[in-house]
Enzyme design. Sequence first.
Site, PDB file in Angstrom:
ATOM      1  N   GLU A   1       7.807   6.407 -44.479  1.00 46.93           N
ATOM      2  CA  GLU A   1       7.194   6.897 -45.781  1.00 46.93           C
ATOM      3  C   GLU A   1       7.585   8.928 -45.463  1.00 46.93           C
ATOM      4  O   GLU A   1       6.485   9.162 -44.876  1.00 46.93           O
ATOM      5  CB  GLU A   1       5.971   6.770 -45.194  1.00 46.93           C
ATOM      6  CG  GLU A   1       5.333   6.684 -43.626  1.00 46.93           C
ATOM      7  CD  GLU A   1       4.395   6.458 -43.699  1.00 46.93           C
ATOM      8  OE1 GLU A   1       3.539   6.988 -43.590  1.00 46.93           O
ATOM      9  OE2 GLU A   1       3.981   5.662 -42.145  1.00 46.93           O
TER      10      GLU A   1
ATOM     11  N   HIS B   1       6.205   4.025 -38.019  1.00 51.39           N
ATOM     12  CA  HIS B   1       5.929   3.223 -37.474  1.00 51.39           C
ATOM     13  C   HIS B   1       5.741   1.998 -37.415  1.00 51.39           C
ATOM     14  O   HIS B   1       5.965   1.609 -38.554  1.00 51.39           O
ATOM     15  CB  HIS B   1       4.556   4.488 -37.107  1.00 51.39           C
ATOM     16  CG  HIS B   1       3.267   3.630 -38.255  1.00 51.39           C
ATOM     17  ND1 HIS B   1       2.871   2.751 -39.108  1.00 51.39           N
ATOM     18  CD2 HIS B   1       2.896   4.898 -39.760  1.00 51.39           C
ATOM     19  CE1 HIS B   1       2.085   3.106 -40.101  1.00 51.39           C
ATOM     20  NE2 HIS B   1       2.652   3.635 -40.591  1.00 51.39           N
TER      21      HIS B   1
ATOM     22  N   ARG C   1       4.338  11.199 -51.585  1.00 52.34           N
ATOM     23  CA  ARG C   1       4.911  10.754 -50.089  1.00 52.34           C
ATOM     24  C   ARG C   1       5.162   9.003 -51.130  1.00 52.34           C
ATOM     25  O   ARG C   1       4.076   8.525 -52.299  1.00 52.34           O
ATOM     26  CB  ARG C   1       3.796   9.971 -49.680  1.00 52.34           C
ATOM     27  CG  ARG C   1       4.447   9.604 -48.364  1.00 52.34           C
ATOM     28  CD  ARG C   1       3.231   9.714 -46.779  1.00 52.34           C
ATOM     29  NE  ARG C   1       1.993   8.813 -47.143  1.00 52.34           N
ATOM     30  CZ  ARG C   1       0.872   9.839 -47.534  1.00 52.34           C
ATOM     31  NH1 ARG C   1       0.979  11.001 -47.208  1.00 52.34           N
ATOM     32  NH2 ARG C   1      -0.232   9.158 -47.052  1.00 52.34           N
TER      33      ARG C   1
ATOM     34  N   HIS D   1      -0.684   1.201 -36.999  1.00 51.95           N
ATOM     35  CA  HIS D   1      -0.014   1.763 -36.674  1.00 51.95           C
ATOM     36  C   HIS D   1       0.207   0.957 -35.460  1.00 51.95           C
ATOM     37  O   HIS D   1      -0.674   1.058 -34.385  1.00 51.95           O
ATOM     38  CB  HIS D   1      -0.321   3.056 -35.887  1.00 51.95           C
ATOM     39  CG  HIS D   1      -0.626   4.046 -37.198  1.00 51.95           C
ATOM     40  ND1 HIS D   1      -1.127   5.325 -37.349  1.00 51.95           N
ATOM     41  CD2 HIS D   1      -0.655   4.254 -37.908  1.00 51.95           C
ATOM     42  CE1 HIS D   1      -1.174   6.061 -38.457  1.00 51.95           C
ATOM     43  NE2 HIS D   1      -0.735   5.154 -39.112  1.00 51.95           N
TER      44      HIS D   1
ATOM     45  N   HIS E   1      -4.531  13.163 -44.519  1.00 48.82           N
ATOM     46  CA  HIS E   1      -5.668  11.884 -44.306  1.00 48.82           C
ATOM     47  C   HIS E   1      -6.966  11.857 -45.779  1.00 48.82           C
ATOM     48  O   HIS E   1      -7.803  12.289 -45.108  1.00 48.82           O
ATOM     49  CB  HIS E   1      -6.068  11.816 -42.421  1.00 48.82           C
ATOM     50  CG  HIS E   1      -5.131  11.530 -41.686  1.00 48.82           C
ATOM     51  ND1 HIS E   1      -5.557  11.302 -40.409  1.00 48.82           N
ATOM     52  CD2 HIS E   1      -3.734  11.100 -42.002  1.00 48.82           C
ATOM     53  CE1 HIS E   1      -4.059  11.506 -39.691  1.00 48.82           C
ATOM     54  NE2 HIS E   1      -3.480  11.053 -40.896  1.00 48.82           N
TER      55      HIS E   1
ATOM     56  N   GLU F   1       5.981   5.228 -50.059  1.00 48.70           N
ATOM     57  CA  GLU F   1       5.962   4.253 -48.540  1.00 48.70           C
ATOM     58  C   GLU F   1       5.408   3.168 -48.699  1.00 48.70           C
ATOM     59  O   GLU F   1       5.100   2.586 -48.912  1.00 48.70           O
ATOM     60  CB  GLU F   1       4.110   4.788 -48.256  1.00 48.70           C
ATOM     61  CG  GLU F   1       3.933   3.957 -46.541  1.00 48.70           C
ATOM     62  CD  GLU F   1       3.098   4.106 -45.486  1.00 48.70           C
ATOM     63  OE1 GLU F   1       2.109   4.535 -46.359  1.00 48.70           O
ATOM     64  OE2 GLU F   1       2.851   4.034 -44.552  1.00 48.70           O
TER      65      GLU F   1
ATOM     66  N   ASP G   1       0.723  -1.066 -45.570  1.00 49.84           N
ATOM     67  CA  ASP G   1       0.078  -0.089 -45.912  1.00 49.84           C
ATOM     68  C   ASP G   1       1.423   1.052 -47.104  1.00 49.84           C
ATOM     69  O   ASP G   1       2.244   0.505 -46.408  1.00 49.84           O
ATOM     70  CB  ASP G   1       1.144   0.297 -44.110  1.00 49.84           C
ATOM     71  CG  ASP G   1       0.529   1.773 -43.752  1.00 49.84           C
ATOM     72  OD1 ASP G   1       0.165   3.001 -44.930  1.00 49.84           O
ATOM     73  OD2 ASP G   1       0.900   2.960 -42.439  1.00 49.84           O
TER      74      ASP G   1
ATOM     75  N   ASP H   1      -2.226   5.631 -50.913  1.00 43.62           N
ATOM     76  CA  ASP H   1      -2.296   5.310 -49.476  1.00 43.62           C
ATOM     77  C   ASP H   1      -3.162   4.358 -49.321  1.00 43.62           C
ATOM     78  O   ASP H   1      -4.565   4.721 -48.673  1.00 43.62           O
ATOM     79  CB  ASP H   1      -1.600   6.250 -48.166  1.00 43.62           C
ATOM     80  CG  ASP H   1      -1.447   5.641 -47.406  1.00 43.62           C
ATOM     81  OD1 ASP H   1      -1.367   4.615 -46.630  1.00 43.62           O
ATOM     82  OD2 ASP H   1      -1.043   6.744 -46.308  1.00 43.62           O
TER      83      ASP H   1
ATOM     84  N   HIS I   1       5.192  15.333 -41.143  1.00 45.13           N
ATOM     85  CA  HIS I   1       4.480  13.751 -40.666  1.00 45.13           C
ATOM     86  C   HIS I   1       5.677  12.806 -40.450  1.00 45.13           C
ATOM     87  O   HIS I   1       7.092  12.965 -40.931  1.00 45.13           O
ATOM     88  CB  HIS I   1       3.786  12.856 -41.120  1.00 45.13           C
ATOM     89  CG  HIS I   1       3.925  12.562 -42.723  1.00 45.13           C
ATOM     90  ND1 HIS I   1       5.076  11.444 -42.918  1.00 45.13           N
ATOM     91  CD2 HIS I   1       3.899  12.924 -43.139  1.00 45.13           C
ATOM     92  CE1 HIS I   1       5.050  11.500 -44.061  1.00 45.13           C
ATOM     93  NE2 HIS I   1       4.235  12.392 -44.612  1.00 45.13           N
TER      94      HIS I   1
ATOM     95  N   TYR J   1       5.211  18.330 -49.475  1.00 43.75           N
ATOM     96  CA  TYR J   1       4.198  18.580 -50.050  1.00 43.75           C
ATOM     97  C   TYR J   1       3.917  19.933 -49.574  1.00 43.75           C
ATOM     98  O   TYR J   1       4.515  21.049 -48.555  1.00 43.75           O
ATOM     99  CB  TYR J   1       2.657  17.974 -49.072  1.00 43.75           C
ATOM    100  CG  TYR J   1       3.150  16.564 -47.826  1.00 43.75           C
ATOM    101  CD1 TYR J   1       2.242  15.476 -48.977  1.00 43.75           C
ATOM    102  CD2 TYR J   1       4.050  16.438 -47.156  1.00 43.75           C
ATOM    103  CE1 TYR J   1       2.123  14.287 -48.022  1.00 43.75           C
ATOM    104  CE2 TYR J   1       4.088  15.132 -46.890  1.00 43.75           C
ATOM    105  CZ  TYR J   1       3.747  14.184 -47.466  1.00 43.75           C
ATOM    106  OH  TYR J   1       3.260  12.823 -47.492  1.00 43.75           O
TER     107      TYR J   1
ATOM    108  N   ASP K   1     -30.482  -1.525 -35.393  1.00 39.32           N
ATOM    109  CA  ASP K   1     -29.673  -2.486 -34.784  1.00 39.32           C
ATOM    110  C   ASP K   1     -28.270  -2.787 -35.760  1.00 39.32           C
ATOM    111  O   ASP K   1     -28.999  -4.059 -36.112  1.00 39.32           O
ATOM    112  CB  ASP K   1     -31.045  -3.739 -35.199  1.00 39.32           C
ATOM    113  CG  ASP K   1     -31.399  -3.889 -36.263  1.00 39.32           C
ATOM    114  OD1 ASP K   1     -30.527  -3.337 -37.152  1.00 39.32           O
ATOM    115  OD2 ASP K   1     -32.750  -4.745 -36.082  1.00 39.32           O
TER     116      ASP K   1
END
Length: 473
Positions: free
Chosen positions: A417, A387, A439, A394, A276, A441, A304, A293, A383, A421, A72
């Site tokens: 961003e 966005h 990266r 997003h 990710h 961003e 972001d 990130d 990528h 890699y 619950d």
Amino acid sequence: MSLGGGGKSGKRSTKKAAAPRKDNVNAVSNLLQPTGITVAEYGRRRRRLMDGLDNDAVALVPGAQIRLRNGDTAYPFRQDSNFIYLTGFSEPQALLVLLPERSQGESILFCREREPRAERYDGERLGPERAASALNLDDAFPWEDMDEILPGLIEGRRRIYFPLGSDADFDRRVLGWVHSLRTRIGADALPQCEFVDIGHLLHDLRLVKSPAELRLMRQAASISAAAHCQAMQACRPGLTEADLEAELLYSFRRGGAREAAYESIVAAGENACTLHYVRNSDPLRTGDLVLIDAGCEYLGYAADITRTFPASGKFTDLQRDLYELVLAAQHAAIDSARPGRHFNAPHEAAARILTEGLKDLKLLEGDLDELVATEAARRFCMHKTSHWLGLDVHDVGDYRVGEAWRELEPGMVLTVEPGLYFPPELADVPDAFKGIGIRIEDDVVVTRGEPEVLTGGVPKSVHAIEALMAEAR
Ligand code: GLY
Ligand code: MN
Ligand code: MN
């Protein structure tokens, strides 16, 4: 059946809405959580949505449901972004109904009734008796009466707008209301009625941010930037990714943000090549780059940010060269986020610079234009560059109009961003590159003038990052 005819009109709140209040912060003691948006602005948003509907349409915008995590115990409740955009109301079990040109009231809320025992556990509820005036709506009814009242509200409306296909339970509920209306008035008497996804109309409104929304996004960005600085300064070889994640979450909360806008990525060394990566538990080693990130959600709005920095506080020569290539791509991309350019312009600007740099590094071979046209750099940056950003990380809004990319307009907010890699499995890449993931961003507002970078509070030049880290040593 007209509204109230067969419904439990005795439970209705005041029929006429109170005059708009300046803001909702103190509207009904402290019952409404502050949102940073005035009730008048919510009213304008509903009006603009209704202006896009035909007069014989009805719009149904449900709030989010409580979801159980186990037994619950629920996941933290997060109101649906479309619903919060139109109401600012953060309780679960709520539905907004918009009925353009309806003489007895155009905006109606269904919400939970007051219940002293439940409120002793979960806190005070607004309740339908107070909701209409607090939220500047025309009327409000108990959630439990919805199945009885709703068929009457949709009677005579030829188009039913709702988030079609987003939630199977709600889809079934809408069908149930239409079915119940058919049974009540007879299938022959029911005019033909269409279901239309409300997403497109509503998402177009959400795409261009108001000055009040931009104020909240600046705050989300500034809390998040401070958290990144904190994590950079806390970073030491010997600590773990988890230690840096803890710094981020602590900073978000201390900065006034209830939670992260998405699961933070703290990735040291080759973990940064997993786009990710969220395990966030490995040790930080001398020689590693660390990619973070992370962004907070502040009063519903997301930030972001990604930064990549050396665990030791000092970039190696190769790390610096690759980092500066990504940074040059990012600068060019940000500079392309201008009105009249299209959504993909930042990506195209970044891709050209990355491709050129990869060619100089002998990681790509051939004619530059040809390499750009065939997106050869995708091998090292899988990528896209941008966005939309807003209530969702997003965020909603079409990226294309027909076949063409959408034109950028003042008030749109997007991330920029680019990355590079070099996962270890890349066979034809020198060993020194393997395991490096970078990266950078930032969050950018399209304005009439220069692009506004919301996330400039966290450094990104090699020199500025090394200087910030050195301060803490
Ligand atoms: N943090 C998710 C993204 O950068 O898109
Ligand atoms: Mn992003
Ligand atoms: Mn991100």
